[in-house]
Design a protein around this motif. Structure first.
Motif: not given
Lengths: 466, 485
Positions: A387-388, A390, A424, A448-449, A451-452
Motif C-alpha cells: 500500500a502506498g 500506487r 487487496i 489499513n490496506p 496492498y495497492d
C-alpha cells in the motif's frame, strides 16, 4: 512436524517438517497439507517468496508420496491440493502460480510420455522443466489448452479463460517493445529468447537446444550432450521403456526441485541486471524493505556510487525498513535460509536517506529512478504491491521519472484484475494508533490496506529473473 | 549551541585564576587585551610546532566565532564566552567549526582537572582528536546534501541563552512553537502578534531614541529569537512586514503611551480582520461547496478546514469526512477527534491508504501553509500526494487559505522553499528498542524530516479566500491587493 509445536511456526519450521515427512516412510502427506493450510490461514507464512517456496516443497512431497502411477490421478491430486492452498489464502497469488507451474510440468511429462518421438517441436517446448521460462510458457499454454478441465480452478476471480491467458501472452511482448531489452525475458519467441539469454542460464539453454537433438537423432552434434546422470536432462527412452509412470514421478519431483532452485536464486538473477540500470550519482527512490530490491541495489553498489532514498512504508513495514537501513535486519521475516541478506547498503558505502512516506512527492523532482518490489504481477501487467506504491508510482509518472519493478517470474500471475478490490488485503489497524488514541479508535472508521493496485500504465520497466 | 554558554562561562571564570588556564587563553587575551595579558610572560618558551598549532587553533576559533556571531545577533553577551572557548579549540575544529563548542567543553573539563602545567601541552596534542573528531564529520553527514541550504542552526529547544531583552511572552512562545504546542500557520501568527502586543505594552523608548526607530530593532531581536526556535511561517512574515510598516509610520512627536496604544489596537485589528473574520468568511463560502451526502477528504489539520466543516454541520449538512494523516506529527488525529466529537462521521487513514479512500471521496478540501505567487500550494508534507491522487480521480480540489498566507515568493519544487525539521522527530519515542534509535551511529544513513511540500497549480481547482473563490493563478493579484490595503 514434531518440532513445530515448540517454536513459532514459520517457513523454516514448515520446511523442517516437510523434510521429516519425506525422510520417514509414513504417509503423512495430508498432515503436511493441513499444516501449510493452517500456516497460510494464520498468516504465519506470508510474502510471495515464502508462500512459493512452501508450496513447491509441499507439492514435491505430494508428488513423491503419491502411490498411484496414473498421471490423470496425479494431476487431479495436485489440483486438489492446490485448491486447498489457494482457498486457504487466495490473496497470496504466488501459491496458485506455483501450483500451476507444477501442473504444467506434470502435463508436459505426461504428454511427452504419450507422444514419444512423434512431435519433436512439442517436446522441445514441453520437455524442458529446467528452463523456468519455458515452464512458465508451456504451463500457461497447457492451461489454455485444457481450459475446460480448469473451470473449477481454485481462483476466486473466476476461472482462467483462454482469453485471459492469451491477453497475458500478448501483453508481454508489447511491454518488451516499449521498454528495453531487459524484457527479453518475457519474450515468448524462442529465437529471441536464445539470443537474449544471459550467462546464468546457459546451462538450461544448452539443454533446451540439445535435448531435441539427442532424442530425435538429428545429425548435429551439440556440446551439451546429455547423460543419464545429469539431473536436469532425461531421456525419452527411459521414460518409454519400463515403469514409465514411476520415472515420471521422479521427473516431476526433479522439475519441482528446479522450481525451488529458481525461487532461491531469483533475486540474485535479478540483481545481475543491476549495473544496466543503476548508474553513478543517481538518486534512486525505493519503498518497503523488499529483499529483491535490496539485493539489486547492493549489487550495483559494488561498482557504483549512488544515493538511495528509502520511504519508510509506515505503518505496515516501517519496522523492517528501519532494520534494513540500519543493517540490523534479523532475516526471519522477509528472507529465508540462504537468501537471507546481511549487508546493508550503508555499509556498502551508499548514502541512504530515510524519509517518511509523505515526503515522496517533494523529493520526486530530484529522483532519477524509482525501484519497487511487488507482491504480484497480474495478467495485464499491473501490480499488487505494498500500500502506498500506487501514489509513489503516480508521483513518479507525474515527474516523468521511470518506475522499475523487480519481480521474479513466480510472481507473474495469469489472473486478470476484473475487480481490484478483491485482490487487496486489509491489515491490523492497531499499528496506526498509540495508547493515547484509545478514545479516537472508538469514534472513527479506520482502514489499513496492505496492498495497492498499481495500473500498468504507471510502470516503465519490469525486471525478471530470466 | 547557545544553550551551553552559561556553564562554559562559569567554567571560564573558575579556571581563569589558575596559571595553566591563563596560558591557554593567551592567544585570545592578546586579541582582546584582557588584563591577564602580562602573565603569559612567565612562560615564554614555546616551540615552533606549538606556536603553529596555536595559531591554527586561533584561526579555527575565529571562524567559529564569526559563524556563531551570525547566529546570535542581538545577544551581546554570547560571543564573548564562545570566543574564549573557541580559542583553545583543537585543529579538528577547522573542519567543522560549527560543532566545535561541545567538544571543546569536554576537553576543557578534562584539562582543568589536570594539575600539572607541564603536562598540558602533550595532552593537548594527543588527546583532543578522540572526543572531537568522531562527532564532527558525522554531524556533517547527517545533513541531506540536497537540502543543505535549508539546514540552519539547530533548533532551539530550551529557553537558556536567550538574550536579556527577550520578552518572557516571546520566550515562552518560542518554546511552544519549537515543540509544536502551537502549530499551524494561523495559530502561530496570532500567537506571535499577541506576544508582540505584550512586548509593545511593556516597552519604553530608551532616552535619546525615537519610538519608530528603536521599537523596530527591539522587535527584530524578538523575531530573531522566534526564528531560532522555528523558522517563521509565511503568514508570520507577512504580519511582521505589516507591523514594521505600521511602526515606521508612527509620528515621532506622538506621546509614547498613545503611540503604543495605537499600535496594540492596530495589531488587534489585524488579527481580527486578516485572520479571524477572514477565516469565517472562508468557512461560509466553503460551506456552500459542501452538499448533502458529500464525502470530504482532507489531509492533516487545518484550522480553516475545521472551521468550515463545523460550520457546514451547523448548517445542517450531512456529510462524511475522511482525514488522511502522516508521520511524524499525526496532526490529523487531532482533527479527527474534534470532528468526531462534533458528531460528524469520520474515517481516519494514513497516507499509504490514500488511493483506497479516494474512491469513496467526492471532494477534497485542503488547508494551506502558504500559496506562492506562481499559484502553487505550499502546505504540510504529503498534501501534494493527496492533491495528485484527487486529480487522478477527477475530484475537485479546494484550498481554503486566508490572503495573509499568500506569499510573493515563487517556487517550482519543494526543494527551493522548505523547512527541515529535526530528524530525531521521526523516531518513535515509545520504541526504545527500535533499530532506528542508533541511526546516528550508522554511517551513510541520513534521516530527512521535511515539513512542507509544494503542490503544482494544476492539481488545484479552486482557492477560497476572504476575497472570494479564485483559480490559483489569481494568487499574486490578491496578494498585492491585500498587502496594499
Amino acid at each position: 512436524m514434531p518440532s513445530a509445536a515448540l517454536v513459532t511456526p514459520s517457513l523454516e519450521t514448515f520446511l523442517e517438517s516437510i523434510e521429516a515427512v519425506k525422510a520417514s516412510d509414513a504417509d503423512d502427506v495430508d498432515y503436511s497439507i493441513q499444516h501449510l493450510v493452517s500456516l497460510l490461514k494464520r498468516r504465519q507464512i506470508r510474502n510471495s517468496r515464502s508462500c512459493a517456496i512452501a508450496t513447491a516443497h509441499l507439492l514435491s512431497l505430494v508428488v513423491s508420496k503419491h502411490q498411484v502411477t496414473d498421471i490423470a490421478r496425479l494431476i487431479k491430486r495436485v489440483q486438489e491440493v492446490g485448491q486447498k492452498l489457494t482457498d486457504a489464502q487466495p490473496k497470496e497469488l504466488a501459491v496458485g502460480n506455483i501450483v500451476r507451474r507444477v501442473l504444467g510440468v506434470i502435463r508436459d511429462e505426461a504428454e511427452e510420455d504419450r507422444e514419444g518421438e512423434e512431435s519433436i517441436h512439442d517436446e522441445a517446448e514441453g520437455e524442458s522443466p529446467l528452463s523456468p521460462k519455458e515452464v512458465e510458457v508451456s504451463s500457461i499454454e497447457q492451461q489454455a489448452r485444457s481450459a475446460p478441465s480448469l473451470t473449477s480452478r481454485p481462483l476466486q476471480h473466476g476461472a482462467i479463460s483462454s482469453e485471459d491467458l492469451s491477453t497475458s501472452n500478448e501483453r508481454l511482448p508489447n511491454t518488451k517493445d516499449d521498454t528495453s531489452s531487459q524484457n527479453r525475458a518475457l519474450n515468448l519467441s524462442p529465437p529471441l529468447f536464445a539470443a537474449g539469454t544471459s550467462q546464468p542460464l546457459l546451462k538450461s539453454m544448452f539443454s533446451l537446444l540439445s535435448h531435441p537433438v539427442s532424442s530425435s537423432s538429428t545429425p548435429t552434434v551439440t556440446p551439451g550432450t546429455q547423460t543419464p546422470e545429469d539431473p536436469p536432462s532425461h531421456s525419452i527412452h527411459a521414460l518409454v521403456g519400463g515403469s514409465a509412470a514411476r520415472d515420471l514421478r521422479a521427473e516431476v519431483v526433479e522439475a519441482i526441485e528446479e522450481i525451488i532452485e529458481e525461487l532461491n536464486t531469483a533475486d540474485d538473477q535479478i540483481a545481475g541486471y543491476a549495473l544496466d540500470h543503476v548508474h553513478s550519482n543517481e538518486i534512486i527512490l525505493t519503498y518497503t524493505a523488499s529483499v529483491t530490491v535490496q539485493k539489486f541495489l547492493l549489487k550495483a553498489a559494488a561498482k557504483r556510487k549512488f544515493t538511495v532514498i528509502h520511504a519508510e512504508s509506515y505503518p505496515n513495514e516501517h519496522e523492517s525498513v528501519h532494520a534494513t537501513v540500519t543493517g540490523s535486519l534479523k532475516g526471519n521475516s522477509s528472507g529465508t535460509g540462504p537468501d537471507r541478506f546481511h549487508r546493508s547498503l550503508t555499509t556498502a558505502g551508499i548514502t541512504v536517506i530515510l524519509i517518511p512516506d509523505s515526503a515522496v512527492f517533494a523529493l520526486m523532482s530530484r529522483v532519477n529512478k524509482v525501484i519497487l518490489g511487488t507482491h504480484a504481477v497480474l495478467a495485464n501487467g499491473s501490480l499488487v504491491a505494498a500500500a502506498g506504491s500506487r501514489s509513489i508510482a503516480k508521483a513518479a509518472s507525474m515527474h516523468k521519472t521511470p518506475v522499475v519493478v523487480l519481480s521474479a517470474v513466480y510472481k507473474l500471475s495469469p489472473i486478470y484484475p476484473f475487480s481490484n478490490d478483491a485482490l487487496i488485503e486489509y491489515g491490523d489497524t492497531s499499528k496506526m494508533f498509540s495508547n493515547e488514541d484509545a478514545d479516537l479508535i472508538e469514534k472513527v472508521e479506520v482502514d489499513n490496506p496492505l496492498y495497492d493496485y498499481v495500473p500498468s500504465e504507471l510502470i516503465d520497466l519490469y525486471i525478471t529473473n530470466l | 549551541m547557545n544553550t551551553e554558554v552559561p556553564p562554559m562561562g562559569q567554567e571560564n571564570a573558575a579556571a581563569g585564576s589558575t596559571p595553566e588556564k591563563v596560558k591557554e587563553t593567551i592567544s585570545s587575551s592578546k586579541a582582546k587585551g584582557t588584563p591577564k595579558l602580562g602573565e603569559d610572560l612567565k612562560e615564554p618558551e614555546l616551540s615552533k610546532a606549538e606556536l603553529k598549532k596555536r595559531s591554527k587553533a586561533e584561526k579555527a576559533a575565529r571562524r567559529a566565532k564569526e559563524k556563531q556571531e551570525k547566529a546570535t545577533i542581538g545577544q551581546p553577551d554570547v560571543p564573548n564566552h564562545t570566543q574564549q572557548d573557541q580559542t583553545i579549540a583543537p585543529e579538528p575544529n577547522m573542519r567543522n567549526p560549527a560543532s566545535g563548542a561541545p567538544g571543546t567543553k569536554q576537553q576543557k573539563r578534562r584539562r582543568s582537572s589536570t594539575a600539572n602545567p607541564q603536562r598540558q601541552i602533550p595532552i593537548r596534542t594527543l588527546e583532543p582528536p578522540a572526543p572531537t573528531v568522531t562527532p564532527a564529520p558525522k554531524k556533517d553527514n547527517k545533513n541531506v546534501a540536497l537540502f543543505s541550504h535549508l539546514y540552519g542552526h539547530s533548533r532551539r529547544s530550551t529557553m537558556a541563552g536567550a538574550g536579556k531583552d527577550i520578552h518572557p511572552a516571546v520566550a515562552v512562545l518560542g518554546l511552544k512553537m519549537s515543540h509544536y504546542i502551537i502549530c499551524g500557520s494561523n495559530a502561530r501568527c496570532v500567537a506571535m502578534l499577541l506576544a508582540f502586543i505584550r512586548v509593545i505594552e511593556s516597552y519604553s523608548t530608551p532616552p535619546g531614541n525615537s519610538l519608530p526607530r528603536h521599537l523596530t530593532t527591539h522587535l527584530s531581536s524578538q523575531i530573531e529569537y522566534l526564528v531560532s526556535c522555528r523558522p517563521l511561517s509565511v503568514s508570520m512574515g507577512n504580519a511582521i512586514r505589516w507591523l514594521k510598516v505600521k511602526i515606521s509610520e508612527v509620528d515621532p512627536d506622538k506621546p509614547e503611551e498613545n503611540a503604543k496604544q495605537d499600535l496594540c489596537e492596530g495589531i488587534d485589528g489585524f488579527i481580527q480582520e486578516r485572520i479571524t473574520v477572514a477565516g469565517q468568511a472562508i468557512a461560509t463560502s466553503a460551506t456552500e461547496r459542501i452538499q448533502d451526502g458529500d464525502v470530504i477528504l482532507t489531509f492533516a489539520k487545518s484550522s480553516t478546514i475545521h472551521q468550515t466543516l463545523e460550520k457546514a454541520l451547523h448548517h445542517g449538512k450531512r456529510f462524511k469526512v475522511i482525514v488522511a494523516d502522516s508521520r511524524p506529527l499525526f496532526e490529523g488525529k487531532a482533527l479527527a477527534r474534534q470532528l468526531a466529537n462534533l458528531g460528524i462521521q469520520v474515517q481516519y487513514c494514513l497516507l499509504h491508504a490514500i488511493s483506497h479512500v479516494i474512491k469513496e471521496a467526492t471532494k477534497v478540501l485542503l488547508g494551506a501553509h502558504a500559496m506562492t505567487s506562481n499559484g502553487r500550494l505550499y502546505s504540510r508534507c504529503g498534501t501534494a500526494l493527496v492533491a495528485m491522487t484527487a486529480k487522478e480521480a477527477h475530484l475537485p480540489v479546494i484550498i481554503c487559505c486566508e490572503s495573509v498566507k499568500f506569499s510573493d515568493r515563487v517556487a517550482l519544487d519543494s526543494i527551493v522553499l522548505n523547512e527541515v525539521a529535526p530528524p530525531d522527530e521521526l523516531l518513535d519515542s515509545d520504541e526504545a528498542g527500535s533499530p532506528l534509535s542508533q541511526w546516528k551511529d550508522t554511517p551513510n544513513l541520513q534521516l530527512l524530516n521535511l515539513m512542507y511540500d509544494l503542490t503544482p497549480a494544476d492539481y488545484i481547482n479552486m482557492v477560497i479566500t476572504e476575497y472570494g473563490s479564485l483559480p490559483p493563478s489569481s494568487v499574486p493579484v490578491v496578494h498585492s491587493l491585500s498587502m496594499n490595503t
